[in-house]
Design an enzyme around this catalytic site. Structure first.
Site, mmCIF file in Angstrom:
data_model
loop_
_atom_site.group_PDB
_atom_site.id
_atom_site.type_symbol
_atom_site.label_atom_id
_atom_site.label_comp_id
_atom_site.label_asym_id
_atom_site.label_seq_id
_atom_site.Cartn_x
_atom_site.Cartn_y
_atom_site.Cartn_z
ATOM 1 N N CYS A 177 33.852 51.031 34.414
ATOM 2 C CA CYS A 177 33.734 49.577 34.570
ATOM 3 C C CYS A 177 35.078 48.908 34.278
ATOM 4 O O CYS A 177 35.677 49.119 33.216
ATOM 5 C CB CYS A 177 32.659 49.037 33.631
ATOM 6 N N GLY B 289 29.054 35.011 44.980
ATOM 7 C CA GLY B 289 30.391 35.600 45.075
ATOM 8 C C GLY B 289 30.751 36.487 43.907
ATOM 9 O O GLY B 289 31.926 36.749 43.644
ATOM 10 N N THR C 131 31.772 39.531 41.961
ATOM 11 C CA THR C 131 32.476 40.738 42.416
ATOM 12 C C THR C 131 32.579 41.821 41.353
ATOM 13 O O THR C 131 32.732 42.997 41.691
ATOM 14 C CB THR C 131 33.906 40.389 42.888
ATOM 15 N N HIS D 200 30.506 38.065 32.840
ATOM 16 C CA HIS D 200 31.701 37.282 32.490
ATOM 17 C C HIS D 200 31.431 35.816 32.754
ATOM 18 O O HIS D 200 30.789 35.449 33.727
ATOM 19 C CB HIS D 200 32.940 37.744 33.265
HETATM 20 P P1 5GP Z 1 33.268 36.937 39.841
HETATM 21 O O1 5GP Z 1 33.609 36.575 41.256
HETATM 22 O O2 5GP Z 1 32.664 38.312 39.734
HETATM 23 O O3 5GP Z 1 32.462 35.898 39.132
HETATM 24 O O4 5GP Z 1 34.640 36.932 39.065
HETATM 25 C C1 5GP Z 1 35.442 38.045 38.901
HETATM 26 C C2 5GP Z 1 36.807 37.522 38.515
HETATM 27 O O5 5GP Z 1 37.546 38.596 37.992
HETATM 28 C C3 5GP Z 1 37.591 36.942 39.669
HETATM 29 O O6 5GP Z 1 37.919 35.584 39.392
HETATM 30 C C4 5GP Z 1 38.834 37.835 39.743
HETATM 31 O O7 5GP Z 1 40.007 37.133 40.074
HETATM 32 C C5 5GP Z 1 38.878 38.436 38.362
HETATM 33 N N1 5GP Z 1 39.463 39.764 38.290
HETATM 34 C C6 5GP Z 1 39.184 40.823 39.098
HETATM 35 N N2 5GP Z 1 39.890 41.908 38.732
HETATM 36 C C7 5GP Z 1 40.647 41.513 37.659
HETATM 37 C C8 5GP Z 1 41.593 42.203 36.835
HETATM 38 O O8 5GP Z 1 41.882 43.390 37.007
HETATM 39 N N3 5GP Z 1 42.168 41.480 35.833
HETATM 40 C C9 5GP Z 1 41.867 40.154 35.623
HETATM 41 N N4 5GP Z 1 42.487 39.542 34.598
HETATM 42 N N5 5GP Z 1 40.974 39.482 36.379
HETATM 43 C C10 5GP Z 1 40.372 40.155 37.386
HETATM 44 ZN ZN ZN Z 2 31.500 46.954 31.616
#
Ligand code: 5GP
Ligand code: ZN
Length: 114
Positions: A4, A93, A95, A100
């Site tokens: 993860c 959205g 990802t 989080h």
């Molecule tokens: P989601 O779209 O799942 O709510 O948000 C995932 C967030 O994680 C996105 O805003 C993306 O830019 C961020 N993110 C994805 N991979 C990484 C990473 O390796 N490091 C950091 N600091 N943020 C990440």
């Molecule tokens: Zn995890």
């Protein structure tokens, strides 16, 4: 969970720009910020998403909230306001499958979301 992304960020196995932490929650700056302040606040223990939260997770959720309040204060967001977001599933959205909370601020944020 060993594979993860956010578990590995919490463990320091993958680099991140740390924003703060407490005993149950960790915060780091989003790699692709959509606002001047864009911080992700995650539980240190793997939880899949907000839809999987159980009543036994109350303390970890409370610690995520208290960390977000500290960070909003630290980054001078409390006067003008900020937004807290949990994305769940494809339509939102989402990802990364590790719970989080996005803390967004530093500019006027549109509503409703696009
Ligand atoms: P989601 O779209 O799942 O709510 O948000 C995932 C967030 O994680 C996105 O805003 C993306 O830019 C961020 N993110 C994805 N991979 C990484 C990473 O390796 N490091 C950091 N600091 N943020 C990440
Ligand atoms: Zn995890």
């Amino acid at each position: 969970m060993t594979d993860c992304l956010f578990c590995n960020i919490v463990l320091g196995k993958i680099d991140s720009n740390s924003a703060g932490q407490n005993d149950l929650a960790f915060a780091f700056f989003d790699i692709a910020p959509v606002a001047p302040i864009h911080i992700l606040i995650v539980p240190k223990r793997h939880i899949e998403n907000a839809n999987e939260l159980q009543s036994t997770d109350a303390e970890v959720l409370a610690k995520m909230m208290s960390l977000s309040q500290e960070l909003a204060e630290k980054h001078s967001l409390t006067d003008k306001g900020y937004r807290l977001v949990f994305n769940v599933g494809d339509d939102a959205g989402n990802t990364v499958p590790h719970l989080h909370m996005h803390l967004l601020g530093g500019r006027r944020l549109g509503w409703p979301p696009g």
